[in-house]
Design a protein around this motif. Structure first.
Motif, PDB file in Angstrom:
ATOM      1  N   ASP A  80       0.847  -1.190   0.000  1.00  0.00           N
ATOM      2  CA  ASP A  80       0.000   0.000   0.000  1.00  0.00           C
ATOM      3  C   ASP A  80       0.888   1.247   0.000  1.00  0.00           C
ATOM      4  O   ASP A  80       1.560   1.544   0.987  1.00  0.00           O
ATOM      5  N   ASP A  81       0.878   1.972  -1.084  1.00  0.00           N
ATOM      6  CA  ASP A  81       1.807   3.085  -1.305  1.00  0.00           C
ATOM      7  C   ASP A  81       1.127   4.424  -1.001  1.00  0.00           C
ATOM      8  O   ASP A  81       0.231   4.853  -1.726  1.00  0.00           O
ATOM      9  N   TRP A  82       1.569   5.076   0.039  1.00  0.00           N
ATOM     10  CA  TRP A  82       1.020   6.368   0.439  1.00  0.00           C
ATOM     11  C   TRP A  82       1.878   7.533  -0.069  1.00  0.00           C
ATOM     12  O   TRP A  82       1.632   8.692   0.306  1.00  0.00           O
ATOM     13  N   SER A  83       2.872   7.264  -0.900  1.00  0.00           N
ATOM     14  CA  SER A  83       3.803   8.337  -1.280  1.00  0.00           C
ATOM     15  C   SER A  83       3.095   9.471  -2.017  1.00  0.00           C
ATOM     16  O   SER A  83       3.401  10.653  -1.796  1.00  0.00           O
ATOM     17  N   PHE A  85      -0.054  10.344  -1.685  1.00  0.00           N
ATOM     18  CA  PHE A  85      -0.873  11.039  -0.697  1.00  0.00           C
ATOM     19  C   PHE A  85      -0.021  11.928   0.195  1.00  0.00           C
ATOM     20  O   PHE A  85      -0.446  13.028   0.583  1.00  0.00           O
ATOM     21  N   ASP A  86       1.195  11.448   0.519  1.00  0.00           N
ATOM     22  CA  ASP A  86       2.075  12.188   1.421  1.00  0.00           C
ATOM     23  C   ASP A  86       2.934  13.232   0.716  1.00  0.00           C
ATOM     24  O   ASP A  86       3.680  13.958   1.372  1.00  0.00           O
ATOM     25  N   ARG A 102      -3.306  12.122   9.579  1.00  0.00           N
ATOM     26  CA  ARG A 102      -2.247  11.410   8.858  1.00  0.00           C
ATOM     27  C   ARG A 102      -0.916  11.574   9.578  1.00  0.00           C
ATOM     28  O   ARG A 102      -0.135  10.614   9.675  1.00  0.00           O
ATOM     29  N   ARG A 106       0.951   7.713  10.850  1.00  0.00           N
ATOM     30  CA  ARG A 106       1.822   7.440   9.707  1.00  0.00           C
ATOM     31  C   ARG A 106       2.002   5.947   9.467  1.00  0.00           C
ATOM     32  O   ARG A 106       2.370   5.536   8.364  1.00  0.00           O
ATOM     33  N   ARG A 109      -1.754   1.359   7.201  1.00  0.00           N
ATOM     34  CA  ARG A 109      -1.771   0.872   5.826  1.00  0.00           C
ATOM     35  C   ARG A 109      -3.171   0.332   5.514  1.00  0.00           C
ATOM     36  O   ARG A 109      -3.957   0.059   6.415  1.00  0.00           O
ATOM     37  N   PRO A 235      -7.558   2.246  -2.405  1.00  0.00           N
ATOM     38  CA  PRO A 235      -7.355   3.568  -1.802  1.00  0.00           C
ATOM     39  C   PRO A 235      -8.369   4.601  -2.242  1.00  0.00           C
ATOM     40  O   PRO A 235      -8.369   5.728  -1.738  1.00  0.00           O
ATOM     41  N   HIS A 273      -7.396   8.833  -4.116  1.00  0.00           N
ATOM     42  CA  HIS A 273      -7.075   8.683  -2.692  1.00  0.00           C
ATOM     43  C   HIS A 273      -8.313   8.925  -1.825  1.00  0.00           C
ATOM     44  O   HIS A 273      -8.180   9.225  -0.636  1.00  0.00           O
ATOM     45  N   ARG A 276      -8.537   6.968   1.376  1.00  0.00           N
ATOM     46  CA  ARG A 276      -7.555   7.452   2.353  1.00  0.00           C
ATOM     47  C   ARG A 276      -8.101   8.704   3.057  1.00  0.00           C
ATOM     48  O   ARG A 276      -7.961   8.853   4.277  1.00  0.00           O
TER      49      ARG A 276
END
Length: 303
Positions: A80-83, A85-86, A102, A106, A109, A235, A273, A276
């Motif tokens: 699960d890639d939050w990059s 979103f972040d 968030r 952190r 997932r 997501p 997203h 999320r």
């Protein structure tokens, strides 16, 4: 897993209430009982963190050990890639009610169980009834028609019924569980295509997956979204048709309630997203006012 990984928070979407007989989350870790193509399995997970990483240890019992361990990274949300979103530019578009949770979570997932049929049944039980009713129905049916979890499992940990076991449940037992004929018929139709449903785990999340889930009569967009959030770690899926969600999202983002169409308009800038965003709003601590009467429990046993 990375430092700060949140095992309980990640898998917290899976149990249907604290008394779900198929899943236990507590200070002793996470216990899950489920079926695999090779047979049933009991899985125990525990996390140990230090400054550099979080080690997740797994204990497994039953014929399905190898299959369960093969699916463990996806279950933990390792992919699960939050990059995106972040990313600072994306974060700049988000309200503080999303960015602050968030920052505090952190390690969260989105898990992917890959077990579509298993996620479908409790989602159908939750259609158009209160959470209390649905959870009672799930506990009752699993306790009476499921199977004990293999291995040294905690007392009361159970496997949900297999498709064959669901089909053998007599009509009066559905009534005693508080499940109306429409929902029980949907579950029985899903039993007939259970193998095909589980093959949908190979599809990516998105409209094609939702359309195939909705091809089962009785499965609509809300149920498909609830399934995909758990089986595919989707997501972006939004539970359109939820009794409370649109009003909550509207209140959190604008201070006013809205409907499903309004919720989707509000979430549109963050498409890709949206789940999320919804999860972070849920962790924000915001609670919407009571806009109207609660959904009343219904007793289907004497209908």
């Amino acid at each position: 897993m990375p430092a700060g990984y949140d095992l309980a928070g990640t898998l917290g979407i899976l149990p249907r209430g604290r008394q779900d007989p198929t899943c236990r989350i507590g200070s002793g870790g996470v216990w899950l009982a489920f079926a695999t193509p090779a047979g049933p399995v009991t899985l125990h997970l525990a996390a140990r963190a230090d400054a550099a990483a979080t080690a997740v240890t797994a204990g497994c019992w039953g014929p399905g050990v190898e299959a369960a361990l093969a699916g463990l990274p996806a279950l933990l949300g390792a992919g699960d890639d939050w990059s995106g979103f972040d990313d600072p530019d994306f974060q700049a578009t988000l309200p503080r009610l999303v960015t602050e949770p968030r920052r505090r979570h952190r390690g969260l997932r989105l898990p992917s169980t890959g077990r579509v049929f298993d996620a479908l049944v409790p989602a159908v039980l939750e259609q158009r009834v209160t959470t209390i009713e649905a959870r009672h129905s799930w506990r009752y049916l699993v306790a009476r028609h499921g199977s004990p979890a293999p291995g040294p499992a905690p007392a009361g940990l159970m496997l949900a019924p297999s498709p064959a076991q669901w089909r053998r449940i007599p009509s009066w037992e559905w009534h005693r569980a508080g499940v109306d004929p429409k929902r029980s018929a949907t579950i029985l139709r899903a039993c007939a295509v259970a193998a095909g449903l589980d093959r949908l785990a190979a599809l990516p999340p998105g409209p094609d997956l939702a359309a195939k889930l909705c091809s089962v009569p009785g499965i609509g967009p809300w149920t498909a979204a609830e399934i995909a959030q758990r089986t595919h770690g989707d997501p972006d899926s939004v539970s359109v048709g939820d009794f409370h969600l649109a009003a909550f999202v509207g209140y959190a983002l604008t201070g006013r309630r809205t409907d499903d169409a309004g919720m989707l308009r509000l979430l549109q800038p963050w498409r890709g997203h949206r789940q999320r965003v919804v999860r972070m709003l849920g962790l924000s601590g915001v609670r919407k006012p009571a806009f109207g009467p609660r959904l009343s429990p219904q007793d289907h046993r004497f209908h």
